[in-house]
Design a protein around this motif. Structure first.
Motif, mmCIF file in Angstrom:
data_model
loop_
_atom_site.group_PDB
_atom_site.id
_atom_site.type_symbol
_atom_site.label_atom_id
_atom_site.label_comp_id
_atom_site.label_asym_id
_atom_site.label_seq_id
_atom_site.Cartn_x
_atom_site.Cartn_y
_atom_site.Cartn_z
ATOM 1 N N LEU A 1 0.832 -1.205 0.000
ATOM 2 C CA LEU A 1 0.000 0.000 0.000
ATOM 3 C C LEU A 1 0.864 1.252 0.000
ATOM 4 C CD1 LEU A 1 -2.961 -0.648 2.486
ATOM 5 C CD2 LEU A 1 -3.122 -0.096 0.059
ATOM 6 N N ARG A 2 1.922 1.238 0.799
ATOM 7 C CA ARG A 2 2.780 2.417 0.873
ATOM 8 C C ARG A 2 3.443 2.693 -0.464
ATOM 9 N NH1 ARG A 2 6.918 1.357 4.807
ATOM 10 N NH2 ARG A 2 6.104 -0.696 5.294
ATOM 11 N N ARG A 3 3.906 1.625 -1.140
ATOM 12 C CA ARG A 3 4.550 1.821 -2.447
ATOM 13 C C ARG A 3 3.532 2.290 -3.488
ATOM 14 N NH1 ARG A 3 7.316 -2.693 -0.548
ATOM 15 N NH2 ARG A 3 5.852 -4.139 -1.537
ATOM 16 N N ALA A 4 2.322 1.729 -3.453
ATOM 17 C CA ALA A 4 1.302 2.091 -4.438
ATOM 18 C C ALA A 4 0.935 3.562 -4.352
ATOM 19 C CB ALA A 4 0.055 1.229 -4.239
ATOM 20 N N TYR A 5 0.887 4.094 -3.134
ATOM 21 C CA TYR A 5 0.484 5.486 -2.951
ATOM 22 C C TYR A 5 1.672 6.428 -2.735
ATOM 23 C CZ TYR A 5 -4.341 3.942 -2.713
ATOM 24 O OH TYR A 5 -5.567 3.407 -3.025
ATOM 25 N N ALA A 6 2.862 5.942 -3.060
ATOM 26 C CA ALA A 6 4.083 6.767 -2.928
ATOM 27 C C ALA A 6 4.202 7.328 -1.514
ATOM 28 C CB ALA A 6 4.090 7.892 -3.959
ATOM 29 N N VAL A 7 3.972 6.478 -0.528
ATOM 30 C CA VAL A 7 3.995 6.885 0.866
ATOM 31 C C VAL A 7 5.394 6.688 1.434
ATOM 32 C CG1 VAL A 7 3.100 6.381 3.172
ATOM 33 C CG2 VAL A 7 1.564 6.335 1.195
ATOM 34 N N TYR A 8 6.002 7.775 1.870
ATOM 35 C CA TYR A 8 7.302 7.711 2.532
ATOM 36 C C TYR A 8 7.149 8.458 3.843
ATOM 37 C CZ TYR A 8 8.848 6.284 -2.080
ATOM 38 O OH TYR A 8 8.983 5.621 -3.269
ATOM 39 N N PHE B 1 14.588 13.162 4.642
ATOM 40 C CA PHE B 1 13.931 13.198 5.943
ATOM 41 C C PHE B 1 12.790 12.190 6.021
ATOM 42 C CE2 PHE B 1 15.822 17.412 5.395
ATOM 43 C CZ PHE B 1 16.587 17.482 6.550
ATOM 44 N N SER B 2 12.618 11.395 4.959
ATOM 45 C CA SER B 2 11.591 10.362 4.917
ATOM 46 C C SER B 2 12.248 8.986 4.900
ATOM 47 C CB SER B 2 10.721 10.509 3.669
ATOM 48 O OG SER B 2 10.130 11.789 3.603
#
Length: 284
Positions: free
Chosen positions: A10-17, A245-246
């Motif tokens: 999910l994090r990769r799909a939504y570009a979540v860092y 910073f991510s």
């Protein structure tokens, strides 16, 4: 640890860092001015930035600020499109405030014409009433690490219908029209949302790609900053191998604090870190 429970797919799909917590603590500390500050994160993830802002406001309230933890919690709003992340943020804030009140964290729909928190700009009627009313609130601090989704991946994240709606909307930052909403991915529409939500004299505190400082794709945002904002803080990391910073990214990033209102800010303070932010103590 709670944010790590959000599935990696999910994090990769939504570009979540997610923001490193000490970076979140640093950024919130530069932006928060009083325990009564009203803070919103329109892409809150698992809540590290909101948690950091809560910690600072609770500390300020304990130094004669006169704010109860429940009041600070009510003045804290988070939005995200990943249900698991929003629920993690909700639990973190409730535990930190030691309050029986339910935190104001909302999981929003995306796809099928919906664009998550960006619907506050383009499709307010589709939002739950309590979220739609945020458009009438003006916040002291918009604190965020917006998704850095590449422009070619935007339809995969929010869908074609929402992408078209955002692209065709008259988005602006600081009174300057955004010439191409997705030229820098999703980050520029989120800057337009931050500009919409922050009050005059309020602050936008954001984790942004360093390209905001010089790339042509960010020129319109820089023009908006020059027109209606003062830059108060700019933080960059020069630590070997740690320009970010991510978590889970090597993209060079900066922390930036902007105050809305011409002449509202003081002298720009530039901070250079020569150790990874994770290696710093909270006192540092």
């Amino acid at each position: 640890q709670l944010q790590k429970r959000v599935p990696g797919g999910l994090r990769r799909a939504y570009a979540v860092y997610y923001t490193k917590f000490k970076a979140a603590y640093l950024l919130a500390g530069l932006a928060v001015e009083g325990c009564g500050d009203r803070v919103v994160d329109p892409a809150c993830g698992a809540g590290s930035l909101l948690l950091a802002s809560l910690a600072w406001r609770l500390a300020l309230g304990g130094r004669g600020g006169g704010c109860e933890p429940s009041e600070v919690l009510r003045n804290t709003v988070g939005l995200d499109v990943i249900e698991q992340a929003a629920r993690s943020a909700e639990r973190l804030l409730a535990m930190a405030a030691c309050s029986g009140e339910r935190p104001r964290v909302y999981a929003l729909e995306v796809g099928g014409g919906r664009a998550g928190s960006l619907d506050l700009l383009i499709n307010r009627s589709a939002l739950p009433p309590e979220v739609a009313r945020l458009a009438e609130e003006k916040f002291d601090v918009v604190l965020m690490n917006p998704p850095f989704t590449r422009s070619d991946r935007v339809p995969l994240v929010i869908g074609d219908a929402a992408r078209r709606a955002v692209a065709e909307a008259s988005l602006s930052f600081g009174g300057v029209a955004l010439r191409s909403a997705f030229e820098a991915g999703l980050a520029k529409p989120f800057m337009a949302l931050a500009d919409f939500l922050v009050k005059d004299g309020g602050r936008i505190a954001a984790v942004l790609p360093s390209s905001v400082l010089s790339r042509e794709s960010w020129r319109d945002v820089r023009e908006g900053i020059a027109r209606r904002y003062s830059v108060e803080y700019l933080v960059a990391s020069w630590a070997p191998g740690s320009p970010n910073f991510s978590d889970d990214t090597r993209l060079r990033e900066v922390l930036i604090v902007l105050r809305k209102g011409v002449g509202a800010g003081g002298v720009l303070k530039v901070v250079g870190l020569y150790r990874d932010v994770d290696e710093l103590s909270f006192e540092e």
